[in-house]
Write an enzyme that holds these catalytic residues in place. Structure first.
Site, mmCIF file in Angstrom:
data_model
loop_
_atom_site.group_PDB
_atom_site.id
_atom_site.type_symbol
_atom_site.label_atom_id
_atom_site.label_comp_id
_atom_site.label_asym_id
_atom_site.label_seq_id
_atom_site.Cartn_x
_atom_site.Cartn_y
_atom_site.Cartn_z
ATOM 1 N N ASP A 129 19.514 -0.473 -6.216
ATOM 2 C CA ASP A 129 18.381 -0.586 -7.128
ATOM 3 C C ASP A 129 18.737 -0.286 -8.587
ATOM 4 O O ASP A 129 17.844 -0.067 -9.399
ATOM 5 C CB ASP A 129 17.289 0.402 -6.671
ATOM 6 C CG ASP A 129 15.918 -0.002 -7.181
ATOM 7 O OD1 ASP A 129 15.717 -1.169 -7.490
ATOM 8 O OD2 ASP A 129 15.051 0.895 -7.278
ATOM 9 N N CYS A 186 1.169 -16.983 9.156
ATOM 10 C CA CYS A 186 0.539 -15.706 8.780
ATOM 11 C C CYS A 186 0.351 -15.608 7.259
ATOM 12 O O CYS A 186 1.209 -16.044 6.491
ATOM 13 C CB CYS A 186 1.438 -14.564 9.264
ATOM 14 S SG CYS A 186 0.895 -12.937 8.742
ATOM 15 N N CYS A 193 -3.645 -7.931 -0.111
ATOM 16 C CA CYS A 193 -3.228 -7.334 -1.394
ATOM 17 C C CYS A 193 -4.463 -7.017 -2.242
ATOM 18 O O CYS A 193 -5.241 -7.906 -2.576
ATOM 19 C CB CYS A 193 -2.297 -8.295 -2.145
ATOM 20 S SG CYS A 193 -1.905 -7.686 -3.794
ATOM 21 N N CYS A 209 0.560 -6.206 -9.692
ATOM 22 C CA CYS A 209 0.987 -5.414 -8.529
ATOM 23 C C CYS A 209 0.785 -3.910 -8.797
ATOM 24 O O CYS A 209 1.224 -3.379 -9.816
ATOM 25 C CB CYS A 209 2.451 -5.720 -8.225
ATOM 26 S SG CYS A 209 3.135 -4.700 -6.912
ATOM 27 N N CYS A 236 2.664 1.286 -3.679
ATOM 28 C CA CYS A 236 1.634 0.690 -2.815
ATOM 29 C C CYS A 236 2.330 0.161 -1.572
ATOM 30 O O CYS A 236 3.389 -0.458 -1.661
ATOM 31 C CB CYS A 236 0.940 -0.444 -3.569
ATOM 32 S SG CYS A 236 -0.086 -1.520 -2.530
ATOM 33 N N CYS A 243 1.783 -6.083 7.638
ATOM 34 C CA CYS A 243 2.712 -7.096 8.150
ATOM 35 C C CYS A 243 2.962 -6.883 9.647
ATOM 36 O O CYS A 243 3.392 -5.805 10.058
ATOM 37 C CB CYS A 243 4.018 -7.046 7.375
ATOM 38 S SG CYS A 243 5.214 -8.259 7.976
#
Ligand code: B12
Ligand code: SF4
Ligand code: SF4
Length: 307
Positions: A129, A186, A193, A209, A236, A243
C-alpha cells in the site's frame, strides 16, 4: 525455476500469508486505459498522488530495475468481533488492531531475507500500500482471485477481507494464470453502497466513497452526504459485508490485529466526547492515526445526530 517458485510459495505460507501467486514483471497493458480513464474522470478526488508515476505504476521494471517477477501475497484481517454498542460510530475492521503497513512489511522483509539465505542474494523490494503499484491488478493477474464489482480482489476460497502485498524481485519464477470472474449477475455491493460510490461498470468514484471521505479527504465532508454515512467514522465495510463470497470468511490468526478491547467497548456518547488522550489510547499503533485526532473528530462531528 520451479524449485524456487515452490520455495517462495512455501516460505510465504510459513510467514503467515494465506495465498501467494506469481506474475511475470511486465507492462500492465489492460490496466493502462482503465487507470487513465479513472484519473481523467477525477475519480481519485483529492488523492493527487495517484496521478504521480503513471508509467511506473503500470510497469514494475521501471520501479525496480532488473525486475523479473511480481510475487503477490494475501494476508487475512477478517474478524467476527464487532463494537459492543451497535449505535456507536463505526470503525472499519481493518483498523481494529495494529497498523497493517508495519505488521506486513516486517513479514515481507523476513520473507526476502529467508529467500536470500535459501537461494542466494536476491534483489527484492517489498510493497504494501505504499508505492505506485496496482496491487489488485497484480493479485488478479497471478490468479489469487478476481476483481469484483466493488473493485475488491476476491478469493474464491476465502473472500476479500485480505490485505495485499507484493515483492518485486529479480527472481525468475513460474507465473500463475488469472481466474475467471465469479460475480455473475450479483449486484449486492452496488445496491448496498450507502453513497452510491460504485458505478454500474464496477468502478469506484472515490469522491462518493465513505472510506475516502473519512480517511483520505482533508476538507469538510460535503453536506450532501449528511445522513448517508451509515454511521462510519473511519473506513467502510459495507461493500464487503454484503458480498456473498465473504460469507465463509475465517477469523485471522494475527495477534497484532487483535482488536483493542477499549475500542470495542466504547459507547456511543463516549465517541462523541473523545479527547486527544483517549484517541492516543485507542489508536496507539493503529491505521486510524492516519486521520489524526483532528480528522476523526471531524468525522464524528459530521455523524452527530443533531448535525
Ligand atoms: C487509492 C486506494 C483507495 C481509494 C480508491 C479505491 C479504488 N477502488 O481505487 C479509496 C480511499 C476509496 C480506497 C478505499 C478502500 N480501500 Co483502498 N487502496 C487504494 C490504493 C492505494 C490504490 C488503488 C488504485 O490504484 N486505484 C486506482 C484504480 C483505478 O485501481 P484499482 O481499483 O486497483 O483498479 C484496477 C483493477 O481493479 C483493474 N481492474 C478493474 N477491473 C478489472 C477486471 C479484470 C479482469 C482485471 C484483470 C483487472 C481489473 O483495473 C484497475 C486499474 O488498473 C490500494 C493500494 C495499491 N497500491 O494498490 C489500496 C487497496 C486497494 N485498498 C484496500 C482496502 C482494504 C480498501 C478498503 C476496503 C478500506 C476500508 N475498509 O475502508 C476500501 C474499499 C473501497 C473499495 N470498494 O475500493 C486494499 C484492497 C484489498 C483487496 N482485497 O482488494 C488495497 C489493495 C490496500 C492493500 N495493500 O491491502 N482505497
Ligand atoms: S467502501 Fe463503502 S462507500 Fe466505499 S464503495 Fe464500498 S460500500 Fe461504498
Ligand atoms: S457483492 Fe456481488 S457483485 Fe459485488 S463483488 Fe461481491 S459477488 Fe461481485
Amino acid at each position: 525455476m520451479l524449485k524456487n517458485t515452490n520455495l517462495v510459495k512455501q516460505l510465504a505460507v510459513n510467514a503467515g500469508f494465506a495465498f501467494c501467486g506469481i506474475s511475470k514483471a511486465e507492462f500492465l497493458e489492460e490496466d493502462a486505459p482503465r487507470l487513465e480513464t479513472w484519473l481523467k474522470s477525477g475519480f481519485h478526488g483529492s488523492m493527487k498522488w495517484m496521478e504521480n508515476h503513471f508509467d511506473k505504476r503500470l510497469d514494475p521494471r521501471l520501479l525496480v530495475p532488473g525486475a523479473k517477477s511480481v510475487i503477490s501475497l494475501m494476508y487475512n484481517y477478517y474478524t467476527p468481533q464487532k463494537q459492543d454498542d451497535t449505535a456507536a460510530p463505526k470503525i472499519s475492521k481493518y483498523a481494529f488492531g495494529d497498523d497493517y503497513h508495519a505488521v506486513i512489511k516486517d513479514k515481507l522483509f523476513n520473507l526476502v531475507e529467508q529467500l536470500s539465505s535459501e537461494i542466494g542474494e536476491i534483489d527484492g523490494r517489498v510493497f504494501v500500500d505504499s508505492a505506485p503499484v496496482l496491487e489488485r491488478s497484480w493479485a488478479a493477474k497471478s490468479g489469487l482471485g478476481w476483481i469484483g464489482k466493488n473493485t475488491m480482489l476476491i478469493s474464491k476460497q476465502a473472500g476479500s477481507f485480505y490485505f495485499l502485498a507484493q515483492i518485486i524481485s529479480d527472481l525468475e519464477l513460474v507465473a500463475d494464470q488469472p481466474i475467471k470472474d465469479f460475480c455473475g449477475t450479483c449486484t449486492a455491493c452496488i445496491d448496498a453502497c450507502p453513497t452510491e460510490a460504485i458505478l454500474p461498470n464496477g468502478v469506484i468514484d472515490s469522491n462518493r466513497c465513505i472510506s475516502y471521505l473519512t480517511i483520505e479527504f482533508r476538507d469538510e465532508i460535503p453536506q450532501k452526504f449528511q445522513n448517508q454515512m451509515d454511521n462510519w467514522a473511519f473506513g467502510c465495510d459495507v461493500c464487503q459485508d454484503v458480498c456473498p463470497w465473504n460469507r465463509f470468511s475465517k477469523p485471522h490468526q494475527e495477534p497484532l490485529f487483535g482488536p483493542n478491547p477499549k475500542l470495542l467497548a466504547l459507547k456511543s456518547e463516549a465517541w462523541f466526547d473523545i479527547t486527544d488522550s483517549t484517541f492516543d489510547q485507542l489508536f496507539k499503533n493503529s491505521a486510524v492515526k492516519r486521520t489524526k485526532f483532528k480528522g476523526l473528530k471531524r468525522n464524528l462531528e459530521f455523524l452527530k445526530p443533531e448535525n
